[in-house]
Scaffold this active site. Structure first.
Site, PDB file in Angstrom:
ATOM      1  CG  ASP A   1      -8.250  10.680  10.326  1.00 54.49           C
ATOM      2  OD1 ASP A   1      -8.006  10.833   9.112  1.00 54.49           O
ATOM      3  OD2 ASP A   1      -9.331  10.983  10.844  1.00 54.49           O
TER       4      ASP A   1
ATOM      5  CG  ASP B   1     -15.057   2.747   3.932  1.00 55.16           C
ATOM      6  OD1 ASP B   1     -15.128   1.658   3.341  1.00 55.16           O
ATOM      7  OD2 ASP B   1     -14.370   2.930   4.945  1.00 55.16           O
TER       8      ASP B   1
ATOM      9  CE  LYS C   1     -28.708   4.956   4.135  1.00 55.74           C
ATOM     10  NZ  LYS C   1     -28.896   4.056   5.252  1.00 55.74           N
TER      11      LYS C   1
ATOM     12  CG  ASP D   1     -16.777  -0.353  -5.125  1.00 58.73           C
ATOM     13  OD1 ASP D   1     -16.214   0.508  -4.418  1.00 58.73           O
ATOM     14  OD2 ASP D   1     -17.776  -0.993  -4.749  1.00 58.73           O
TER      15      ASP D   1
HETATM   16  C1  LIG Z   1     -12.685  -0.320   1.866  1.00 51.65           C
HETATM   17  S1  LIG Z   1     -11.181  -0.452   2.718  1.00 51.65           S
HETATM   18  C2  LIG Z   1      -9.974  -0.584   1.390  1.00 51.65           C
HETATM   19  C3  LIG Z   1      -8.655  -1.149   1.861  1.00 51.65           C
HETATM   20  C4  LIG Z   1      -7.559  -1.246   0.777  1.00 51.65           C
HETATM   21  N1  LIG Z   1      -7.248   0.072   0.238  1.00 51.65           N
HETATM   22  C5  LIG Z   1      -7.960  -2.175  -0.339  1.00 51.65           C
HETATM   23  O1  LIG Z   1      -8.196  -1.699  -1.457  1.00 51.65           O
HETATM   24  O2  LIG Z   1      -8.037  -3.384  -0.090  1.00 51.65           O
HETATM   25  C6  LIG Z   1     -10.923   1.222   3.284  1.00 51.65           C
HETATM   26  C7  LIG Z   1      -9.820   1.296   4.320  1.00 51.65           C
HETATM   27  O3  LIG Z   1      -9.556   2.661   4.612  1.00 51.65           O
HETATM   28  C8  LIG Z   1      -9.378   2.796   6.010  1.00 51.65           C
HETATM   29  N2  LIG Z   1      -9.670   4.200   6.352  1.00 51.65           N
HETATM   30  C9  LIG Z   1     -10.890   4.800   6.341  1.00 51.65           C
HETATM   31  N3  LIG Z   1     -10.772   6.096   6.699  1.00 51.65           N
HETATM   32  C10 LIG Z   1      -9.454   6.307   6.932  1.00 51.65           C
HETATM   33  C11 LIG Z   1      -8.696   7.437   7.314  1.00 51.65           C
HETATM   34  N4  LIG Z   1      -9.294   8.622   7.546  1.00 51.65           N
HETATM   35  N5  LIG Z   1      -7.352   7.311   7.456  1.00 51.65           N
HETATM   36  C12 LIG Z   1      -6.750   6.135   7.232  1.00 51.65           C
HETATM   37  N6  LIG Z   1      -7.411   5.010   6.849  1.00 51.65           N
HETATM   38  C13 LIG Z   1      -8.741   5.102   6.699  1.00 51.65           C
HETATM   39  C14 LIG Z   1     -10.357   1.790   6.598  1.00 51.65           C
HETATM   40  O4  LIG Z   1     -10.035   1.449   7.929  1.00 51.65           O
HETATM   41  C15 LIG Z   1     -10.197   0.632   5.635  1.00 51.65           C
HETATM   42  O5  LIG Z   1      -9.174  -0.256   6.028  1.00 51.65           O
END
Ligand SMILES: C[S@@+](CC[C@H](N)C(=O)[O-])C[C@H]1O[C@@H](n2cnc3c(N)ncnc32)[C@H](O)[C@@H]1O
Length: 226
Positions: A99, A122, A126, A158
């Protein structure tokens, strides 16, 4: 589920290659020491939520004078990421499954990072899910703690309102938008997909304090390499 099975099969058959992640030990369980990890003190860039690593693999290949750390939380995604890094043979790129929040708040040394890249976190739109959002005042405080003086955070999403929210959080914490685009967002897996679908990408670069003068606004990553 199919993707998970595929990545697990791929991962379990890939046992003999070099491992791009740090070996667990009592010494590095609660800390990430870049000099120990890479064996040198080159400037460090960190991608948070690196996904399968499209951006950071390319950036590390093109910038051998710097070190790169990819932080990814999801296990199946991390498996793909780490195998791709191992196969790349790059010595200046490592990955950790973690994390990112404790990584920036606790594990990385203070003033150790030249640039962060955070592309398409992400948004958790909501309001009842908003506690899951990556960007919070605590995360920004962690980024500020880790940045070298003059260090940069490149961020993109986005989602228009999420970018405004991120910009407001940075401003509240003493960062300024430099006006440079988050060029790397065009090269991440999600960024390439959104661009091919014609979706707008909202991104920028943030620095603590006064923006530096003399920045080449046409090529922010080239300016970051200087
Ligand atoms: C929507 S994807 C985007 C991946 C990449 N940055 C791209 O643009 O293709 C978001 C990524 O962030 C990771 N992620 C989400 N929360 C996280 C956190 N607290 N620490 C590390 N990675 C995280 C998810 O597992 C996912 O692979």
């Amino acid at each position: 589920m199919a993707r998970l099975r595929k990545s697990q099969k791929f991962f379990s058959t890939y046992q003999s290659g070099p491992q791009p992640w740090p070996a667990p030990s009592a010494a590095n369980y609660f800390s990430v020491e870049p000099c120990d990890l890479f064996g040198n003190a080159a400037p460090l860039e960190v991608e948070i939520g690196a996904g399968k690593g499209d951006f950071i693999l390319q950036r590390a290949r093109q910038t051998p004078q710097r070190n790169f750390l990819a932080v990814e939380l999801a296990g199946s995604v991390f498996q793909w990421l780490s195998i791709r890094i191992a196969r790349s043979g790059l010595n200046n790129l490592k990955a950790i499954r973690a994390d990112a929040r404790p990584v920036v708040n606790l594990m990385l040394p203070a003033a150790s990072v030249r640039a962060f890249h955070i592309y398409f976190p992400d948004p958790w739109p909501k309001s009842r899910h908003s506690r899951h959002r990556l960007f919070t005042p605590a995360l920004i405080a962690g980024l500020a703690r880790c940045l070298e003086p003059g260090g940069q955070v490149f961020a993109a999403t986005d989602v228009d309102w999420y970018f405004e929210y991120i910009g407001a959080l940075f401003a509240q914490s003493g960062f300024q938008a430099t006006g440079e685009p988050a060029e790397g967002a065009q090269r991440s897996g999600f960024g390439r997909r959104f661009a091919s679908e014609g979706k707008p990408i909202h991104g920028g670069c943030f620095r603590l304090g006064r923006p530096l003068t003399g920045v080449n606004h046409d090529s922010p990553l080239a300016a970051a390499d200087a």
